[in-house]
Design a protein around this motif. Structure first.
Motif, PDB file in Angstrom:
ATOM      1  N   ILE A   1       0.842  -1.208   0.000  1.00  0.00           N
ATOM      2  CA  ILE A   1       0.000   0.000   0.000  1.00  0.00           C
ATOM      3  C   ILE A   1       0.871   1.251   0.000  1.00  0.00           C
ATOM      4  O   ILE A   1       0.667   2.179  -0.798  1.00  0.00           O
ATOM      5  N   SER A   2       1.868   1.278   0.883  1.00  0.00           N
ATOM      6  CA  SER A   2       2.719   2.464   0.978  1.00  0.00           C
ATOM      7  C   SER A   2       3.548   2.662  -0.297  1.00  0.00           C
ATOM      8  O   SER A   2       3.689   3.794  -0.784  1.00  0.00           O
ATOM      9  N   GLN A   3       4.067   1.580  -0.860  1.00  0.00           N
ATOM     10  CA  GLN A   3       4.923   1.718  -2.041  1.00  0.00           C
ATOM     11  C   GLN A   3       4.128   2.046  -3.296  1.00  0.00           C
ATOM     12  O   GLN A   3       4.587   2.820  -4.139  1.00  0.00           O
ATOM     13  N   PHE A   4       2.950   1.481  -3.456  1.00  0.00           N
ATOM     14  CA  PHE A   4       2.102   1.858  -4.591  1.00  0.00           C
ATOM     15  C   PHE A   4       1.701   3.325  -4.488  1.00  0.00           C
ATOM     16  O   PHE A   4       1.652   4.040  -5.496  1.00  0.00           O
ATOM     17  N   SER A   5       1.439   3.783  -3.268  1.00  0.00           N
ATOM     18  CA  SER A   5       1.062   5.184  -3.075  1.00  0.00           C
ATOM     19  C   SER A   5       2.234   6.117  -3.366  1.00  0.00           C
ATOM     20  O   SER A   5       2.108   7.088  -4.122  1.00  0.00           O
ATOM     21  N   GLY A   6       3.409   5.813  -2.786  1.00  0.00           N
ATOM     22  CA  GLY A   6       4.586   6.660  -3.018  1.00  0.00           C
ATOM     23  C   GLY A   6       5.031   6.643  -4.464  1.00  0.00           C
ATOM     24  O   GLY A   6       5.356   7.686  -5.038  1.00  0.00           O
ATOM     25  N   GLY A   7       5.034   5.456  -5.075  1.00  0.00           N
ATOM     26  CA  GLY A   7       5.409   5.368  -6.483  1.00  0.00           C
ATOM     27  C   GLY A   7       4.410   6.042  -7.396  1.00  0.00           C
ATOM     28  O   GLY A   7       4.780   6.649  -8.404  1.00  0.00           O
ATOM     29  N   GLY A   8       3.136   5.953  -7.038  1.00  0.00           N
ATOM     30  CA  GLY A   8       2.105   6.617  -7.828  1.00  0.00           C
ATOM     31  C   GLY A   8       2.244   8.132  -7.807  1.00  0.00           C
ATOM     32  O   GLY A   8       2.045   8.798  -8.828  1.00  0.00           O
ATOM     33  N   ARG A   9       2.611   8.662  -6.655  1.00  0.00           N
ATOM     34  CA  ARG A   9       2.820  10.111  -6.553  1.00  0.00           C
ATOM     35  C   ARG A   9       3.970  10.568  -7.456  1.00  0.00           C
ATOM     36  O   ARG A   9       3.854  11.560  -8.175  1.00  0.00           O
ATOM     37  N   LEU A  10       5.087   9.843  -7.411  1.00  0.00           N
ATOM     38  CA  LEU A  10       6.232  10.214  -8.245  1.00  0.00           C
ATOM     39  C   LEU A  10       5.908  10.077  -9.729  1.00  0.00           C
ATOM     40  O   LEU A  10       6.245  10.951 -10.538  1.00  0.00           O
ATOM     41  N   LEU A  11       5.243   8.985 -10.091  1.00  0.00           N
ATOM     42  CA  LEU A  11       4.906   8.758 -11.493  1.00  0.00           C
ATOM     43  C   LEU A  11       3.900   9.786 -11.986  1.00  0.00           C
ATOM     44  O   LEU A  11       3.951  10.223 -13.153  1.00  0.00           O
ATOM     45  N   SER A  12       2.998  10.206 -11.119  1.00  0.00           N
ATOM     46  CA  SER A  12       2.015  11.220 -11.490  1.00  0.00           C
ATOM     47  C   SER A  12       2.690  12.560 -11.800  1.00  0.00           C
ATOM     48  O   SER A  12       2.328  13.241 -12.766  1.00  0.00           O
ATOM     49  N   LEU A  13       3.681  12.915 -10.998  1.00  0.00           N
ATOM     50  CA  LEU A  13       4.408  14.166 -11.244  1.00  0.00           C
ATOM     51  C   LEU A  13       5.209  14.090 -12.532  1.00  0.00           C
ATOM     52  O   LEU A  13       5.325  15.075 -13.266  1.00  0.00           O
ATOM     53  N   PHE A  14       5.757  12.918 -12.838  1.00  0.00           N
ATOM     54  CA  PHE A  14       6.624  12.764 -13.998  1.00  0.00           C
ATOM     55  C   PHE A  14       5.835  12.667 -15.295  1.00  0.00           C
ATOM     56  O   PHE A  14       6.195  13.278 -16.310  1.00  0.00           O
ATOM     57  N   LEU A  15       4.727  11.900 -15.297  1.00  0.00           N
ATOM     58  CA  LEU A  15       3.955  11.667 -16.516  1.00  0.00           C
ATOM     59  C   LEU A  15       2.750  12.585 -16.657  1.00  0.00           C
ATOM     60  O   LEU A  15       2.164  12.667 -17.738  1.00  0.00           O
ATOM     61  N   GLY A  16       2.371  13.259 -15.582  1.00  0.00           N
ATOM     62  CA  GLY A  16       1.198  14.126 -15.635  1.00  0.00           C
ATOM     63  C   GLY A  16      -0.116  13.372 -15.609  1.00  0.00           C
ATOM     64  O   GLY A  16      -1.166  13.929 -15.949  1.00  0.00           O
ATOM     65  N   LEU A  17      -0.084  12.096 -15.206  1.00  0.00           N
ATOM     66  CA  LEU A  17      -1.302  11.294 -15.116  1.00  0.00           C
ATOM     67  C   LEU A  17      -1.984  11.507 -13.769  1.00  0.00           C
ATOM     68  O   LEU A  17      -1.343  11.950 -12.810  1.00  0.00           O
TER      69      LEU A  17
END
Length: 295
Positions: free
Chosen positions: A59-75
């Motif tokens: 849960i924590s890693q999907f959340s943290g990784g999702g935040r970083l990926l969202s900033l990078f890809l704009g999704l």
């Protein structure tokens, strides 16, 4: 003291896993180890806590990784979490173990390179006098997070298998890896404290040094983003491997051979659903890991 306790505990776990695996002539995980060392009731308790730890970690890693990926890809945040979970979990659960090991090795190289860049760029900007400041009233609140940061026991069954249950090689690998984790955390803490003034407000609230540095931009922020991505991706991979080994141990001799894979996939889906509820769940899940299953 936390690091030493974790290391000594890992050596005991290593010996028990090697002994149980050699006796059963197959690779085992925590269900078998706990059952053989603590009996049926102890096995159930340890297995439940281990599964809880794996769920909270994902849960924590999907959340943290999702935040970083969202900033990078704009999704959107939820879509970024889903993309991360789908790609990494597919590689981990479906690809051959040798490919997963090499892929994880490449991520580890990226992690090390980003650390070197981060310290090279950040060290000249550090105000070392800030390291003299201390507030011991907050130490108890940080203990759960420290327990999680210094934890690596979930991958012990995988390490034992990869090193062919050779105690000497396993202990050497565990000591070197644990020491590197300790040194990295000490250096990173010193760098963060030295770079960010105490009580810096951001958008009207106080945040941790990482958030302040990320919003400041520049090469330090870029290095932190790469470091964070590699750290999260390697954690997702190791957690998926540990979860699959856990279910393979429980399901040995029961049901279809694909049952452990299906159960590990179900954990990925369930944890992903929870992770997409809020970006703030990252820190809450980490604190829960240290406060309950680990303690």
């Amino acid at each position: 003291s936390i690091w030493l306790f974790m290391y000594l505990q890992a050596t005991v776990v290593c010996d028990v896993i090697v002994l149980a695996s050699k006796q059963g002539r197959t690779s085992v995980s925590y269900p078998t180890v706990a059952r053989s060392a603590l009996g049926p009731v102890g096995g159930v308790i340890v297995s439940s806590l281990f599964l809880m730890l794996m769920v909270l970690t994902q849960i924590s890693q999907f959340s943290g990784g999702g935040r970083l990926l969202s900033l990078f890809l704009g999704l959107p945040y939820a879509a970024s979490c889903a993309l991360l979970a789908l790609l990494l979990s597919s590689v981990t659960l479906l690809a051959p173990i040798w490919f997963v090991g090499r892929f994880n090795g490449l991520l580890t190289v990226g992690f090390i390179c980003s650390i070197l860049v981060l310290f090279a760029v950040g060290a000249p900007l550090v105000q070392w006098s800030r390291l003299a400041h201390a507030n011991w009233s907050c130490w108890w609140e940080q203990t759960p997070s420290l327990l999680k940061i210094l934890l690596y026991h979930e991958v012990m069954p995988t390490i034992c298998q990869l090193l062919e249950f050779n105690k000497k090689r396993i202990r050497r690998a565990v000591f070197v890896g644990a020491l590197l984790v300790l040194l990295l955390n000490i250096c990173w803490s010193a760098l963060g404290i030295g770079l960010v003034p105490f009580s810096v407000p951001l958008f009207g609230k106080k945040l941790d040094p990482v958030e302040v540095l990320l919003h400041a931009g520049g090469p330090v922020a870029l290095a932190i983003n790469v470091l964070g991505a590699c750290a999260i991706w390697t954690t997702v991979i190791s957690t998926n491997l540990a979860t699959q080994a856990f279910f393979a141990d429980i399901c040995r001799g029961r049901g279809q051979p694909t049952l452990p894979l299906l159960l590990a996939g179900a954990v990925v889906v369930c944890t992903l659903v929870v992770a997409t509820t809020s970006p703030g769940i990252f820190f809450r899940a980490i604190n829960l890991q240290g406060a309950y299953p680990l303690t």
